[in-house]
Write an enzyme that holds these catalytic residues in place. Structure first.
Site, PDB file in Angstrom:
ATOM      1  N   GLY A   1      -6.108   0.506   7.267  1.00  0.00           N
ATOM      2  CA  GLY A   1      -5.416  -0.886   6.888  1.00  0.00           C
ATOM      3  C   GLY A   1      -6.451  -1.746   7.128  1.00  0.00           C
ATOM      4  O   GLY A   1      -6.685  -2.821   6.283  1.00  0.00           O
ATOM      5  N   CYS A   2      -6.979  -1.886   8.355  1.00  0.00           N
ATOM      6  CA  CYS A   2      -7.860  -2.837   8.726  1.00  0.00           C
ATOM      7  C   CYS A   2      -9.031  -3.276   7.819  1.00  0.00           C
ATOM      8  O   CYS A   2      -9.411  -4.280   7.460  1.00  0.00           O
ATOM      9  CB  CYS A   2      -8.556  -2.641  10.234  1.00  0.00           C
TER      10      CYS A   2
ATOM     11  N   LYS B   1       0.908  -1.164  -0.104  1.00  0.00           N
ATOM     12  CA  LYS B   1      -0.012   0.050   0.009  1.00  0.00           C
ATOM     13  C   LYS B   1       1.046   1.269  -0.067  1.00  0.00           C
ATOM     14  O   LYS B   1       1.681   1.519   0.866  1.00  0.00           O
ATOM     15  CB  LYS B   1      -0.834   0.208   1.347  1.00  0.00           C
TER      16      LYS B   1
ATOM     17  N   GLY C   1      -7.565   3.115  11.263  1.00  0.00           N
ATOM     18  CA  GLY C   1      -8.237   2.090  10.569  1.00  0.00           C
ATOM     19  C   GLY C   1      -8.382   1.697   9.071  1.00  0.00           C
ATOM     20  O   GLY C   1      -8.791   0.804   8.859  1.00  0.00           O
TER      21      GLY C   1
ATOM     22  N   THR D   1      -7.907   9.062   9.362  1.00  0.00           N
ATOM     23  CA  THR D   1      -7.496   7.527   8.640  1.00  0.00           C
ATOM     24  C   THR D   1      -7.213   6.347   9.786  1.00  0.00           C
ATOM     25  O   THR D   1      -6.622   5.347   9.224  1.00  0.00           O
ATOM     26  CB  THR D   1      -6.148   7.947   7.848  1.00  0.00           C
TER      27      THR D   1
END
Ligand SMILES: Nc1ncnc2c1ncn2[C@@H]1O[C@H](COP(=O)(O)OP(=O)(O)OP(=O)(O)O)[C@@H](O)[C@H]1O
Ligand SMILES: Cc1ncc(CO)c(N)n1
Length: 269
Positions: A208-209, A173, A206, A204
């Site tokens: 990635g989760c 990412k 969370g 922002t």
């Protein structure tokens, strides 16, 4: 209804971890289940405390899920200790789990460390080779390769190296550090960029989760990996664009931005 399981840590403020995963899975139309690896006392400004689950208990959570409602996909997030990783790897093998998405969570958006150093080695040795796709951000890809990543070319090299080492697809990412919001998927010796327009939103917590759970949800529904990543990028862009603004730090997203029915509307009456 298709089903998905998240194996991750609880975030008391509800924007990351298990809570983000369940909201994302529900918003993406799958039935969500959880096996909790740790409790965190956390809000948008930081993590104040972590209480890891007992490894025997984690094994029992996984037995309870797999022997009853078999998940069509599994997402793995924060797992901070080696003994927990051993149990997860052994249960995933025992139950022949499929569509496994591993988000190698190391540091929270707020800067808190969420994994011990020896657990990073255990993740590499035991869990990565079971994954269908790994979703490191740039700092995580740097830890996994031991290289500095400062441009798109180095992202490709790192994703290739990780993919070849662990024999799985890798979604690196780009996010905040390298480019707009462009992510690089390396799978089967080829790469593809997934372009995302940067949304000017400081909230922002969370992300990635949320992305990894959205990928798992789409895999559960039967989409191939590339389509699942594409749909997940679309979902996270929508959740960021809703511009929810809660808390004193980097706040959570509106996971329910696309849910529109009489129950959500009642709040406006
Ligand atoms: N401002 C933004 N606008 C659009 N997309 C974004 C933005 N920030 C992150 N993303 C996207 O969100 C997804 C998650 O990426 P990110 O790099 O934030 O993960 P992460 O660092 O693992 O998150 P976390 O902080 O939750 O651990 C990626 O697809 C990334 O491109
Ligand atoms: C429980 C948990 N998992 C993952 C992250 C990474 O965003 C977080 N902040 N908290």
């Amino acid at each position: 209804m298709k089903t998905a399981l998240t194996i991750a840590g609880s975030d008391s403020c509800g924007g990351a971890g298990i809570q983000a995963d369940i909201k994302t899975m529900m918003a993406n139309g799958v039935y969500a289940m959880s096996a909790i690896t740790a409790l965190t006392a956390q809000n948008t400004t930081g993590v104040t405390s972590i209480l890891n689950a007992d490894s025997k208990f984690l094994g029992e959570e996984l037995d309870a899920v797999f022997t009853d409602i078999y998940p069509d996909a599994v997402k793995i997030g924060m797992v901070s200790e080696s003994d927990l990783i051993h149990v997860i790897a052994s249960k995933l093998r025992q139950y022949n789990a499929k569509n496994i998405v591993v988000d190698p969570v190391m540091v929270a958006t707020s800067g808190a460390k969420l994994i011990s150093d020896d657990a990073i080695d255990t993740l590499k040795q035991e869990l990565f080779s079971l994954a269908d796709v790994l979703t490191p951000n740039i700092p995580e890809a740097e830890v996994l390769t031991g290289r500095t990543i400062s441009n798109a070319e180095e992202m490709i090299d790192a994703a290739k190296m990780i993919s070849e080492t662990y024999n799985c697809a890798v979604l690196c990412k780009g996010g905040h550090t390298i480019n707009d919001a462009n992510d690089l998927l390396y799978a089967n010796n080829t790469y593809r960029w997934f372009y995302g327009k940067r949304i000017q939103n400081p909230n922002t917590h969370g992300t990635g989760c949320t992305l990894s759970s959205a990928i798992a949800s789409n895999l559960a529904k039967g989409f191939d990996l590339e389509t699942s990543v594409c749909r997940a990028k679309d979902y996270i862009s929508g959740a960021l664009s809703a511009m929810l603004d809660l808390g004193k730090g980097s706040g959570p997203m509106d996971h329910g931005f696309a849910i529109d029915n009489i129950y959500t509307k009642e709040a406006d009456i």
